[in-house]
Design a protein around this motif. Structure first.
Motif, mmCIF file in Angstrom:
data_model
loop_
_atom_site.group_PDB
_atom_site.id
_atom_site.type_symbol
_atom_site.label_atom_id
_atom_site.label_comp_id
_atom_site.label_asym_id
_atom_site.label_seq_id
_atom_site.Cartn_x
_atom_site.Cartn_y
_atom_site.Cartn_z
ATOM 1 N N GLN A 119 0.782 -1.444 0.051
ATOM 2 C CA GLN A 119 0.007 -0.147 0.098
ATOM 3 C C GLN A 119 0.726 1.151 0.116
ATOM 4 N N VAL A 120 1.981 1.287 0.670
ATOM 5 C CA VAL A 120 3.000 2.382 0.798
ATOM 6 C C VAL A 120 3.716 2.643 -0.561
ATOM 7 N N SER B 78 1.194 4.071 -2.990
ATOM 8 C CA SER B 78 0.923 5.351 -2.662
ATOM 9 C C SER B 78 2.026 6.276 -3.156
ATOM 10 N N HIS C 241 8.405 9.626 5.612
ATOM 11 C CA HIS C 241 8.793 8.635 6.614
ATOM 12 C C HIS C 241 10.034 8.941 7.208
ATOM 13 N N TYR D 102 8.117 6.490 11.886
ATOM 14 C CA TYR D 102 6.809 7.241 11.997
ATOM 15 C C TYR D 102 6.520 7.785 10.658
ATOM 16 N N SER D 103 5.315 7.993 10.484
ATOM 17 C CA SER D 103 4.849 8.992 9.232
ATOM 18 C C SER D 103 4.952 10.578 9.828
ATOM 19 N N GLU E 156 4.329 4.375 12.358
ATOM 20 C CA GLU E 156 4.844 3.400 11.494
ATOM 21 C C GLU E 156 4.658 4.520 10.044
ATOM 22 N N LYS F 129 3.231 5.077 6.624
ATOM 23 C CA LYS F 129 1.906 4.909 6.055
ATOM 24 C C LYS F 129 1.689 5.265 4.785
ATOM 25 N N LYS G 148 -2.985 8.711 4.322
ATOM 26 C CA LYS G 148 -2.904 8.893 5.770
ATOM 27 C C LYS G 148 -2.152 9.949 6.337
#
Length: 206
Positions: free
Chosen positions: A3-4, A7, A63, A80-81, A170, A172, A176
């Motif tokens: 998905q990442v 995107s 990210h 993290y995002s 995380e 994302k 998001k």
């Protein structure tokens, strides 16, 4: 992770976004204020950097792998995002976060002169943390509504100069991270026009 990857592929080709970079230097990251959440105290890696606009504000999405010393193998990496909005005024260094987003960082949210973080409100769930170098500003800006908006979105955010930096756990998809940036814009809109050194007309870019 697919998905990442999907995107990233979509937004790299989106004409409304620009300046995609696979990674950025540690020096580049310093513009967002180190030390300070959500960045690591040992090393930081910014990946999949994308620039554009969210709600009229210049926005940088990326990210983050923030590394601190410790653990069985000598270092611990927290992922993290992150979204960073450029706001039209510099505000006192301030931070509000859901506690679960920061406890593994083992560091204070802001430089030492800000003092220790305060948990608020007492006994609430999720556990929340706030910190500011300017208690008077924090009293005006960190209202019960702002705390609830932060808690409901399960995010952390921090003011550093003319940047508002937000993060979620995380790595994302960009969708998001854009939603994170939109929540930050909504929170910024809640800051009262009577806050020191700025006026309502400065709250949004023309």
């Amino acid at each position: 992770m697919w998905q990442v990857r999907n995107s990233i592929r979509r937004y790299r080709e989106d004409p409304e976004w620009h300046n995609y970079r696979k990674k950025e230097s540690a020096e580049w990251i310093r513009q967002f204020g180190i030390p300070g959440h959500p960045f690591g105290t040992f090393r930081n890696h910014a990946l999949h950097v994308l620039e554009g606009q969210v709600r009229g504000y210049p926005a940088t999405l990326f990210h983050l792998a923030g590394v601190r010393k410790g653990g069985r193998y000598g270092t611990i990496s927290n992922r993290y995002s992150v979204a960073a909005l450029t706001i039209p005024v510099s505000l006192p260094a301030t931070s509000v976060s859901v506690g679960t987003l920061i406890y593994r960082l083992r560091s204070e949210s802001l430089p030492p002169r800000a003092g220790a973080s305060i948990h608020l409100p007492a006994g609430s769930k999720p556990r929340m943390s706030k910190c500011s170098v300017d208690p008077a500003f924090a009293e005006l800006a960190i209202t019960a509504r702002v705390v609830h908006m932060t808690a409901d979105a399960k995010i952390g955010w921090r003011l550093h100069g003319n940047h508002m930096i937000g993060w979620i756990k995380e790595m994302k998809p960009y969708e998001k991270i854009i939603a994170l940036a939109e929540t930050m814009a909504d929170i910024f809109a809640e800051f009262p026009p009577s806050s020191p050194a700025w006026e309502r007309s400065d709250r949004r870019p023309a």
